[in-house]
Structure formats: structure tokens, C-alpha cells
Motif scaffolding. Structure first.
Motif, PDB file in Angstrom:
ATOM      1  N   SER A  29      36.229  38.617  41.846  1.00 20.07           N
ATOM      2  CA  SER A  29      35.191  39.578  42.169  1.00 20.07           C
ATOM      3  C   SER A  29      35.450  40.150  43.565  1.00 20.07           C
ATOM      4  CB  SER A  29      33.854  38.845  42.071  1.00 20.07           C
ATOM      5  OG  SER A  29      32.784  39.674  42.423  1.00 20.07           O
ATOM      6  N   TYR A  30      34.386  40.591  44.254  1.00 20.70           N
ATOM      7  CA  TYR A  30      34.515  41.189  45.579  1.00 20.70           C
ATOM      8  C   TYR A  30      35.289  40.313  46.569  1.00 20.70           C
ATOM      9  CZ  TYR A  30      30.835  44.621  44.490  1.00 20.70           C
ATOM     10  OH  TYR A  30      30.107  45.637  43.963  1.00 20.70           O
ATOM     11  N   ALA A  31      34.963  39.023  46.570  1.00 18.28           N
ATOM     12  CA  ALA A  31      35.576  38.133  47.560  1.00 18.28           C
ATOM     13  C   ALA A  31      35.918  36.825  46.876  1.00 18.28           C
ATOM     14  CB  ALA A  31      34.596  37.888  48.708  1.00 18.28           C
ATOM     15  N   ASP A  32      36.864  36.090  47.456  1.00 20.40           N
ATOM     16  CA  ASP A  32      37.206  34.808  46.854  1.00 20.40           C
ATOM     17  C   ASP A  32      36.016  33.872  46.980  1.00 20.40           C
ATOM     18  OD1 ASP A  32      37.785  32.632  49.106  1.00 20.40           O
ATOM     19  OD2 ASP A  32      38.439  34.595  49.830  1.00 20.40           O
TER      20      ASP A  32
END
Lengths: 397, 353
Positions: free
Chosen positions: A113-116
Motif C-alpha cells: 500500500s502507501y507505506a511499508d
């Protein structure tokens, strides 16, 4: 029909993006993928998928309430999971939020997604109208039990069918290893669920299918073409096919999620000449003659002959996809302002920032669409870096 | 099911696998903390090496598998601290899953405990590698490991964007260059492991691999090619790691195993992960037999699986097959696919006596 971007507390990080937390158009509310992050978008609850799910659902609830509704109005959910072994944990948490009449829910595996560290993203559509909500929960065995997942959910003219798989009456996936046969089985279930909800295959606007190996889509194309062989090309539905890194039910190779609209009239397909599948029963985007919702096929960086445009150019491939969305929505008599929701699938999940950057020029900065980016393992052609699936609602009368 | 962290020592060589979180702990620990898990993995690696009579300074090859490509840099920071210098040939790869839910990183390593000097190289053609805690090539004695090479220029920009075959050519030229800088040649390469951002590109790479570098059939070398969701930098489409034995007497044998095609041309036991695992291990055994080795000689195994069910099946079959003797250092991960659609496993083994 008025279109309003919905804001809610704790979601400041959307301000920097060409994305709204949610967009309302008429009775429908489209909510961006909610996740566990602070107001600045920094991930919270690292390593705790249950806490992440709870926080995402709290956010979803807050957005629904800000729009004047509640969780009971949710009719469709697609959740993205970085580890499908933990889907059940998310659904366990969700059961507390949806004690009755759960939405048509499609859990999908994602590479990121957007960030780990963000393990679950929950994207939803709600219907805020007064009509009764009808949930189809097949009592015959085979549909997963003990989870807040309806097989189909209807409110007003809209029917959402959750990702159907080729499950037998005993819940087994059969035949094992056979993509095409499983796609046929899944389509049969789609037909049954539509009928139970009072709709038919003729009401389907768009189909999203998720496949365990991107190469598994190829045999499924025959099934798709067989299913729609009697449908004239000007009346075809839209299809989005995505490769994913796992399925939430072991043994499944494909799942099919569908949106149908019972608005009057025939299904109207619009497919620009720039789209290479224009001569097959797959549209660029489809709606009912008397309807306003347009299901837009996952657009890709492909020219009219099916060649990959700008190979390896992440930004320009995204731009190309948005231009195709624009063409489709304009052919339906609308504009980019009518695009209410985007789910963008990326071969490399890190690409989302570049893709959103490319999206800026297409969307009104005061009222951009709800947007959920997610990582996929493969798209139709190995050279495609993105597949951008969109929904639009025409301003209309 | 999980695989135990294991070190296998053969002569001066130590092979270590799966030092990520194990199921002995109730959950991957510390949860959600990449740096913490990386430190724990390096602790486990250091401890196994110490038991074998060595230390982290003896590591010449390291493969790190990551749950998310965005965490590679964080694990690099930890590795820089733990190694200090004289870095091993380090190949970082993002995978679709690790055996324990919540595991964020796991390590597989080869160490050489001998007295010969450790020779680390970074060719000028990829100067940007000097900023990484990794050597492009690392040799000790007759054994050379080449870290996974990408199609990149000296500054780390991606070469031939979107062109998988072009990037493969560039990367394999770097493998060749590193072999030569290290006093070996492409002819000494015994194994190649390659990682691809889309498994559908593997056939186009095979043409480059065979026609321009290793000859028809790859000259009998073991080559594993698997699809993965992400590599070090955006736009990198493939990564090529090599095991090189420059000695006159072969120390190591390498072998691969995947479910083969049946008589009808389709993969055998389609949709049956356990039967496919048996077929993959049989293929591995046959591949080893070519080098006069058997499954019992396998010291390090890397296995890639299409989903969790396939991993569980392969772990069961592997435990049964290795049950009687010493288990290899085994590292498993999820892949997006290998050569053919329908193949649920890809095995890559090093064997030594």
C-alpha cells in the motif's frame, strides 16, 4: 445530482494528494481505502493487523458519519491485504462493526500500500438512500461462514456481488489448478447471486476479476468471451483483470466481483477507438441507459493495436491511462469531474506517488475522487505498469 | 509450519538459511519493526557462525528476502553497522510472503572460514554500489559470489527502462566483468539465480542468457528464475546473482528443481501442491545426480512458492525427505511465478561434500 467531497477528522494527509477521503454523488458514497495511519499519514499499529483493521474501520465509520450515514449503509467493500493468511483476522475484527447485514466484501491480496507496514486497506461504497438494504447470504454451504461478508448486497437500483470463487457446496475449490474452469464456476455463482438480488447478467456494468498468477488471466479470457458472446459490442460490460499474490480461500485461482445497476434501459457501452479491445464484448466503460453510474474498465498504457505505450515510463503510462478514462467518460456525456472513485493497481506498489502526480492535471483539486492505490503482481500485458479502474457518476438530471 | 534456522558446515564453508523470525516465537518479533527483526536475523546469523568457528566477517554471500521492497534500505543500514566493511556480495529481494506471518526479513548466507584473503570488488561501471553495504563480487579461496546485478549505469540509473531483455544483457555483462575482475571467468559460473518483476519476461531473458552468455541450455548450469514484486530501485526489472567456483576441483554443485511438464505438455499434478512438491524434489535429485550428488549432500536450499498452501506442502515434503539426515540450511519465500504458469514451486540448491 450533486457531487461532494467528504472530509473527516484525522485525515489531513489527503490534503497533499489528488484524492479525497470520500466522495458523495447522489445516494452513493465512495470511500478511499482506509488504513491505520495518523493524521499525517504515518503508519500506526505496526505488526498488529487486528489493531490496523480496527483503526481503518473506525476511520470508515467516521467518514460515513461525516456524510450523514453509518456503517450499516456500506454495500460494497474491497479490502487489500499484504498477507492473505491474515484476512480472517481482519474479518473477525470487522464482524464487530457489521453485526447484521454485512456488505458484499471482496478480500484481495496486494503486494503493498502507501507505506511499508500497512497490512490492510479497506475501500468501501455506501448507499445512503432510504430503500431497504438486501443482503444475499447463501444458506447452502460453500460461502465462508462466520465472516461479515454477504455474497451480494442490494440497495435501491444497485447490486454489488462480492468476489465469487468456484466453490462447491462443501466449500472446496474445484477443479484445482484449472483457471478457466474456476472462472466459469465463479461466473455461475455471480449469475445466481444477481438473481437472488433481483438482477440479471444484463444489469452488470462492470466486472473486476483477481487472478493468482497473471498468466492465469489468459485462459479466463475465453470464459469471459463465452459468457458475453450473445451481448452486442455496443452493450458490453467493462472488465478489469488483475494478477494478485494470493487468494484468501486456499485453492482459489480467481475471484469475480461485479457491480450491477437496475436502472431502466439497455446497457450502454462506450469504447474509444484508442482502446485495443474495442472489437470484443468488453467496453471502455458501461452504464445503463437510464442510469448515471459508469463502470470504467481498468485502463492501461496500450495503443489502439495493443502495443505498450512508453515502455518503462511510469509517469507517462499513468497519464495515458487517465486520458483513456477521460475519453470514456466524455463519450458517456460526462467529464473528469464526474469520476468519483479510482482504484489503481500497480506492478510496483511504490509507483503510487508518481501515478498520483500524473493524476493531478486531470482532477479538480478541490474535489478529487476517492482513490485507493495498491500493488498487483501482474496486469494483462507484462509491459503495463498500471491498471486504473474508475467509477463515475454523471451529473445528469 | 516453519523451517528452523540451520547452519551446515562442509570443510571451511558454512551455509546458513532462514534466520528470520521463526515459529518458536509466538509471533514474528519484534512485530512490525524491520530494524529490530533485521538485528535479530543478524544475531541469529552471527550465533550460528560462531558455533561453526567463524564470524560475520567470513560471510561472502548474503541473500536478504524482504516483505516490502521499501524496507531494503533499513536492513542495509543494519547490515552496514553489523559488517563494518569488507561487505559480502549482498542480494536483496522483495518477496510476496515469508513463512511466518508478520516476518519482515530473513537472511540466507554463505561464509568461508579459511585463511585466504577475502577479496571484495565493485567495478567502476557500477560506482553507485560503493554507497551500498554490499560488494558486487566477493571471493575467498576458489569461491566467488556475484551479488544480484541490475541493468544500471554507474550512477545507479536504470538502463533501458521497460526493456527486460536489455536490462538482463546489461546485468549479465556486469556478472562477466565481476568474474574477470576477481580472477575467474563466466565459464566458472556454476549457478545463477535471477529475480524478475514479471515472470512472463523469463523466456525473453532466456534468449539473452543462452545466446549471448552461457550457450545452449545454459551450458548445464543451474539457473533458477522467479518472479518477485519488487527490486531495489523503481524501474529495475531483473536481478542476476551468480555462484562461481574458480577452482580446478569443483567444491560445490548447484541444482534446480521445479515440477516438470508431463506427457501432455502441461505441468504435472496441476493444482496439487503436495504432488508438485514431490515432483520438484525429484527433479532436484535428478539435477544433483548429474553432478554425482544426492539430496543428502544439499547444504543450502532456497525455495519459492506460489502461495502459502504451496509453501506448507513443500515444507512437509522436504521435512520427510531430509528427515533421516542433516537438513539443509533452508530459506523459503513466496514468488509471483516461475517459468510456466501452474508451477507452484521453484527449488534452488547448493550441494557440497
Amino acid at each position: 445530482m450533486t457531487r461532494t467531497a467528504i472530509e473527516a477528522e484525522g485525515l489531513d494527509w489527503y490534503e497533499g494528494l489528488p484524492a479525497s477521503p470520500a466522495v458523495r454523488a447522489g445516494d452513493l458514497l465512495f470511500v478511499s481505502g482506509q488504513l491505520s495511519a495518523d493524521a499525517a499519514g504515518r503508519p500506526l499499529d505496526a505488526g498488529d493487523v487486528r489493531a490496523q483493521a480496527a483503526r481503518a474501520l473506525d476511520r470508515l465509520q467516521a467518514i460515513l458519519e461525516a456524510a450523514g450515514g453509518g456503517l450499516d449503509d456500506v454495500v460494497d467493500v474491497i479490502s487489500f491485504h499484504t498477507d492473505v493468511r491474515r484476512v480472517r483476522e481482519v474479518l473477525d475484527v470487522a464482524a464487530g462493526y457489521f453485526p447484521a447485514h454485512p456488505p458484499a466484501w471482496t478480500p484481495v491480496a496486494s503486494t503493498g500500500s502507501y507505506a511499508d507496514g500497512l497490512e490492510v486497506t479497506i475501500r468501501a461504497i455506501a448507499h445512503l438512500g432510504d430503500a431497504p438494504k438486501r443482503c444475499v447470504r447463501p444458506e447452502a454451504a460453500g460461502w465462508p461462514e462466520g465472516v461479515p461478508v454477504s455474497a451480494a448486497c442490494r440497495r435501491g437500483d444497485y447490486v454489488f456481488v462480492a468476489g465469487q470463487m468456484a466453490t462447491t457446496a462443501t466449500g472446496e475449490l474445484e477443479p484445482r489448478g484449472d483457471h478457466a474452469a474456476q472462472a466459469r464456476g465463479a461466473y455461475e455463482h455471480v449469475g445466481r447471486m444477481l438473481a437472488r438480488a433481483g438482477a440479471s447478467i444484463g444489469d452488470v456494468l462492470d466486472i473486476c476479476s483477481f487472478h493468482l498468477d497473471p498468466r492465469g488471466m489468459v485462459p479466463c479470457e475465453r470464459v469471459h468471451l463465452d459468457t458475453w458472446r450473445d451481448t452486442p459490442i455496443p452493450n458490453a460490460p467493462a472488465w478489469t483483470a488483475i494478477g494478485v499474490p494470493g487468494m484468501w480461500v486456499p485453492g482459489a485461482l480467481a475471484q469475480y466481483r461485479v457491480i450491477a445497476d437496475l436502472s431502466p434501459g439497455a446497457r450502454v457501452a462506450r469504447t474509444p477507438a484508442s482502446i485495443h479491445w474495442k472489437n470484443t464484448p468488453n467496453s471502455g466503460g458501461s452504464r445503463k441507459e437510464g442510469g448515471t453510474l459508469i463502470g470504467i474498465a481498468g485502463e492501461v498504457a496500450s495503443d489502439a493495436e495493443g502495443n505498450v505505450t512508453t515502455p518503462g515510463d511510469t509517469f507517462r503510462q499513468a497519464r495515458y491511462c487517465f486520458n483513456r478514462i477521460r475519453e470514456v467518460v466524455e463519450m458517456h456525456g460526462g467529464s473528469m469531474h464526474d469520476v468519483v472513485e479510482i482504484t489503481s493497481f500497480h506492478k510496483d506498489h511504490r509507483d503510487w506517488e508518481i501515478v498520483m502526480e500524473a493524476g493531478r492535471e486531470f482532477f479538480d483539486s478541490d474535489s478529487p475522487p476517492a482513490w485507493t492505490p495498491t500493488g498487483a503482481t501482474g496486469l494483462w500485458n507484462p509491459g503495463y505498469q498500471h491498471e486504473i479502474y474508475a467509477l463515475a457518476v454523471l451529473e445528469g438530471s | 509450519m516453519t523451517l528452523p534456522s540451520v547452519a551446515r558446515k562442509v570443510g571451511e564453508l558454512v551455509f546458513v538459511g532462514g534466520t528470520g523470525p521463526s515459529a518458536d516465537a509466538p509471533a514474528a518479533a519484534p512485530p512490525g519493526d524491520v530494524r529490530g527483526q533485521a538485528h535479530a536475523a543478524f544475531d541469529a546469523l552471527a550465533e550460528l557462525l560462531e558455533t561453526a568457528g567463524g564470524d560475520l566477517g567470513d560471510v561472502i554471500d548474503l541473500v536478504s528476502l524482504h516483505a516490502d521492497a521499501r524496507t531494503i534500505e533499513m536492513v542495509f543500514e543494519v547490515g552496514r553497522e553489523r559488517f563494518g566493511g569488507d561487505f559480502p556480495a549482498w542480494t536483496p529481494v522483495a518477496v510476496t510472503a515469508l513463512p511466518v506471518p508478520g516476518a519482515l526479513v530473513t537472511l540466507s548466507a554463505v561464509a568461508h572460514l579459511g585463511d585466504a584473503p577475502k577479496r571484495c570488488v565493485v567495478p567502476d561501471t557500477i560506482m553507485w554500489w560503493h554507497d551500498l553495504p554490499a560488494s558486487a563480487g566477493c571471493r575467498k579461496g576458489d569461491l566467488l559470489f556475484v551479488a544480484g546485478m541490475y541493468g544500471s549505469d554507474a550512477d545507479g540509473n536504470v538502463n533501458t527502462p521497460g526493456d527486460h531483455a536489455g536490462q538482463a544483457r546489461n546485468a549479465l555483462n556486469r556478472v562477466k566483468e565481476i568474474c574477470e575482475l576477481s580472477g575467474a571467468s563466466l565459464g566458472d559460473v556454476v549457478a545463477v539465480t535471477s529475480f524478475h518483476q514479471d515472470p512472463r519476461w523469463i523466456p525473453s531473458v532466456a534468449a539473452v542468457y543462452e545466446e549471448e552468455f552461457f550457450g545452449a541450455g545454459g551450458g548445464g548450469r543451474a539457473w533458477s528464475a522467479v518472479g518477485v514484486p519488487g527490486l531495489l530501485r523503481l524501474g529495475m526489472l531483473g536481478q542476476y546473482r551468480a555462484v562461481v567456483d574458480a577452482g580446478s576441483d569443483a567444491t560445490l554443485a548447484a541444482a534446480t528443481g521445479a515440477p516438470p511438464a508431463g506427457e501432455d505438455g502441461d505441468v504435472v499434478h496441476r493444482g496439487d501442491p503436495e504432488a508438485q512438491a514431490r515432483a520438484a524434489f525429484e527433479a532436484l535429485e535428478q539435477s544433483l545426480a548429474g553432478a554425482g550428488m544426492s539430496l543428502a549432500d544439499v547444504v543450502q536450499l532456497a525455495s519459492f512458492h506460489i502461495d502459502a498452501e504451496a509453501f506448507e506442502a513443500a515444507a512437509r515434503v522436504g521435512r520427510e525427505l531430509f528427515g533421516g539426515g542433516d537438513a539443509p540450511a533452508w530459506t523459503a519465500a513466496g514468488m509471483t511465478g516461475t517459468w510456466e504458469e501452474g508451477q507452484q514451486h521453484a527449488l534452488h540448491a547448493l550441494a557440497a561434500r
